[in-house]
Design a protein around this motif. Structure first.
Motif, mmCIF file in Angstrom:
data_model
loop_
_atom_site.group_PDB
_atom_site.id
_atom_site.type_symbol
_atom_site.label_atom_id
_atom_site.label_comp_id
_atom_site.label_asym_id
_atom_site.label_seq_id
_atom_site.Cartn_x
_atom_site.Cartn_y
_atom_site.Cartn_z
ATOM 1 N N LEU A 1 -8.988 -7.387 -3.832
ATOM 2 C CA LEU A 1 -8.287 -6.219 -4.378
ATOM 3 C C LEU A 1 -8.885 -4.917 -3.878
ATOM 4 O O LEU A 1 -8.170 -4.012 -3.440
ATOM 5 N N ALA B 1 -7.030 -2.533 -1.189
ATOM 6 C CA ALA B 1 -6.626 -1.216 -1.694
ATOM 7 C C ALA B 1 -7.204 -0.092 -0.845
ATOM 8 O O ALA B 1 -6.516 0.882 -0.518
ATOM 9 N N LEU C 1 -1.099 5.997 -2.845
ATOM 10 C CA LEU C 1 -1.121 5.092 -3.993
ATOM 11 C C LEU C 1 -0.293 3.840 -3.721
ATOM 12 O O LEU C 1 -0.731 2.715 -4.002
ATOM 13 N N GLY C 2 0.913 4.013 -3.164
ATOM 14 C CA GLY C 2 1.746 2.860 -2.860
ATOM 15 C C GLY C 2 1.098 1.939 -1.849
ATOM 16 O O GLY C 2 1.156 0.697 -1.976
ATOM 17 N N ILE D 1 -1.605 -0.039 -3.627
ATOM 18 C CA ILE D 1 -1.062 -1.108 -4.475
ATOM 19 C C ILE D 1 -0.670 -2.314 -3.623
ATOM 20 O O ILE D 1 -1.065 -3.453 -3.901
ATOM 21 N N ALA E 1 -3.762 -3.897 -2.019
ATOM 22 C CA ALA E 1 -4.574 -4.646 -2.979
ATOM 23 C C ALA E 1 -4.022 -6.051 -3.177
ATOM 24 O O ALA E 1 -4.785 -7.029 -3.252
ATOM 25 N N ILE E 2 -2.720 -6.182 -3.270
ATOM 26 C CA ILE E 2 -2.108 -7.506 -3.466
ATOM 27 C C ILE E 2 -2.296 -8.370 -2.221
ATOM 28 O O ILE E 2 -2.651 -9.554 -2.315
ATOM 29 N N GLY F 1 4.448 -3.162 -3.164
ATOM 30 C CA GLY F 1 4.059 -1.807 -2.779
ATOM 31 C C GLY F 1 5.262 -0.907 -2.573
ATOM 32 O O GLY F 1 5.260 0.258 -2.989
ATOM 33 N N ALA G 1 6.968 -0.240 -6.049
ATOM 34 C CA ALA G 1 6.137 0.677 -6.829
ATOM 35 C C ALA G 1 6.247 2.097 -6.285
ATOM 36 O O ALA G 1 6.374 3.072 -7.044
ATOM 37 N N THR G 2 6.226 2.241 -4.966
ATOM 38 C CA THR G 2 6.326 3.562 -4.347
ATOM 39 C C THR G 2 7.673 4.211 -4.660
ATOM 40 O O THR G 2 7.746 5.398 -5.002
#
Length: 489
Positions: free
Chosen positions: A315, A319, A416-417, A420, A423-424, A466, A469-470
């Motif tokens: 993660l 990230a 941020l996107g 995310i 991280a996955i 991602g 979420a974005t």
């Protein structure tokens, strides 16, 4: 249209301090990359306010003028109008210092290193990308049983894609020689020696002659010697390797310059290439290659340890890379990471770093689409829609410099996107097996050549999360006042 390119070219050359201030010029997908004799002579403020210029970045020892997809046309217009050699240098004015003044010495070692790697790798980018797309798609069609791996179509197309990567040291030997100002074919010859079949296959044709550091994690077997010195080879030789050939050609350039200076005119042309090859190839095999590959191996072990350190390690690693890669791209400093990824693929057949770092265009696609649908400004929409299409093809700078950075908040959302999604991918230990296309074409990079779809599915999950979420964050966090204030209606 040609007239507009010529006018922009003239403005840019004047803005960087005139033709006499230009020591070298290359270009990538969206940027003109100048090497200037004196960066202080450039009028950055004027260039940034020029219609057709998105922004100006100074990084990696280069003065980079970002102009988007029309960069090739403007680049050609500059070469047609001025006495500037593309991918080369022009002579500075008499009496002008090499770097103008001592202040330029502040350009640190890391920055210079990035500039060197960028200059060497940049000319290969279009073909490297094309070869990667062909290789990735061929592997994908084979995994889907669309192509039989014994068929002529598969074998020829895979050769078209993999051949470039297999013989990459030859290509980089040539571009390295251009950068270090030595005979390009000497550089190519050193690269050819590194991928010579008898040396690549030495482990399968000879018995182990001995071991170094036996009984330790760094034990290395060798299969032959050079005047009693062990010849240590990586498992797959130096095929697809990046850094060893760069250093080898740098060393060869020093030898060439020395011999040309000290050998007599009658024997210089014959003995210089003879001596350079006879010295540089053994030194590369005995010293440069093993040391560089050893360092790359340690770096790969550290990266692998992070991504395999349970869920948390993956993660964090994913990230940081997924969110931070776009920042490196903004400053043109991403080539070191790409070089690391290529080295990892050459060493192990896969790479964790660019698996997370390569999702940027997909995140940009989601964000560009969201902005196109959400904005109330025609001007923003006119910028966002073509930028979204550029992201589909893997080109991120138009969206970044026309909308994300000026509006600030969307740039933070983009980071941020990426974090995310990265991280996955990191948590699922996602890998790439080839460095090829970007954007939608980049999906082929995740295809496991063995045919196992697990990695491809895992990486697609990370990318999808991602992107979604974005899109959602951008939709609800859209700042209409900021777009009106900064960009206009």
């Amino acid at each position: 249209m040609a007239d507009s390119y010529e006018a922009l070219a003239k403005t840019i050359v004047e803005g960087v301090g005139g033709v006499q201030n230009v020591r070298g010029l290359t270009h990538c997908v969206t940027r003109l990359r100048f090497t200037l004799a004196d960066p202080k002579l450039a009028d950055t403020e004027k260039l940034q306010s020029t219609d057709g210029v998105m922004t100006v970045i100074q990084a990696g020892g280069q003065y980079q003028v970002v102009i988007g997809n029309k960069v090739t046309s403007v680049y050609d217009a500059i070469l047609n109008q001025y006495d500037i050699k593309g991918e080369g240098e022009v002579e500075p004015d008499p009496g002008q210092n090499d770097l103008a003044n001592a202040d330029d010495k502040k350009d640190n070692t890391v920055s210079r290193l990035m500039g060197v790697m960028s200059s060497i790798l940049m000319p290969t980018l279009p073909v490297l990308t094309a070869a990667g797309i062909i290789k990735g798609l061929t592997a994908l069609f084979a995994a889907l049983n669309v192509l039989d791996t014994t068929s002529g179509v598969y074998m020829i197309m895979y050769a078209a894609g993999d051949g470039f990567f297999y013989f990459l040291p030859i290509m980089l030997g040539y571009t390295s020689a251009k950068h270090f100002k030595c005979n390009e074919f000497l550089g190519a010859a050193i690269g050819a020696a590194l991928v010579y079949p008898d040396m690549v296959n030495i482990a399968s044709t000879l018995d182990v002659a001995g071991s170094l550091f036996e009984g330790t994690p760094f034990q290395m077997d060798y299969y032959n010697t050079f005047f009693g010195i062990p010849v240590i080879m990586p498992g797959s030789g130096y095929t697809s390797s990046v850094v060893p050939i760069m250093i080898a050609v740098w060393f060869a350039s020093k030898l060439e310059h020395f011999f040309k200076k000290h050998l007599g005119e009658m024997i210089r042309d014959l003995l210089t290439p003879l001596l350079v090859l006879a010295i540089s190839v053994p030194v590369t095999y005995l010293v440069i290659g093993p040391v560089v590959q050893g360092i790359c191996g340690v770096i790969f072990m550290l990266i692998s340890a992070l991504f395999n350190a349970g869920l948390v390690g993956g993660l964090i690693g994913g990230a940081l890379i997924g969110g931070g890669f776009g920042v490196l791209v903004m400053f043109g400093l991403h080539w070191v990471v790409i070089s690391l990824g290529l080295s990892n693929i050459a060493l192990a057949g896969f790479d964790y770093v660019m698996a997370a770092g390569g999702i940027g265009p997909m995140i940009g696609m989601a964000q560009g689409l969201c902005i196109t649908l959400r904005t109330r400004s025609k001007k923003v929409r006119d910028l966002a829609l073509p930028s979204f299409l550029s992201q589909v093809m893997g080109v991120g700078e138009p969206l970044m410099y026309s909308i994300l950075i000026p509006l600030k908040k969307p740039y933070a959302i983009n980071i941020l996107g990426g974090a995310i999604g990265g991280a996955i991918i990191g948590a699922l230990k996602g890998k790439i097996y080839v460095f090829g296309g970007s954007g939608l074409f980049g999906l082929a990079n995740y295809v496991d050549p063995s045919g196992d779809p697990t990695n491809f599915i895992n990486c697609c999950i990370g990318i999808a999360v991602g992107m979604v979420a974005t899109f959602i964050i951008q939709w609800f966090a859209y700042d209409f006042e900021a777009e009106k204030r900064v960009i206009g209606e």
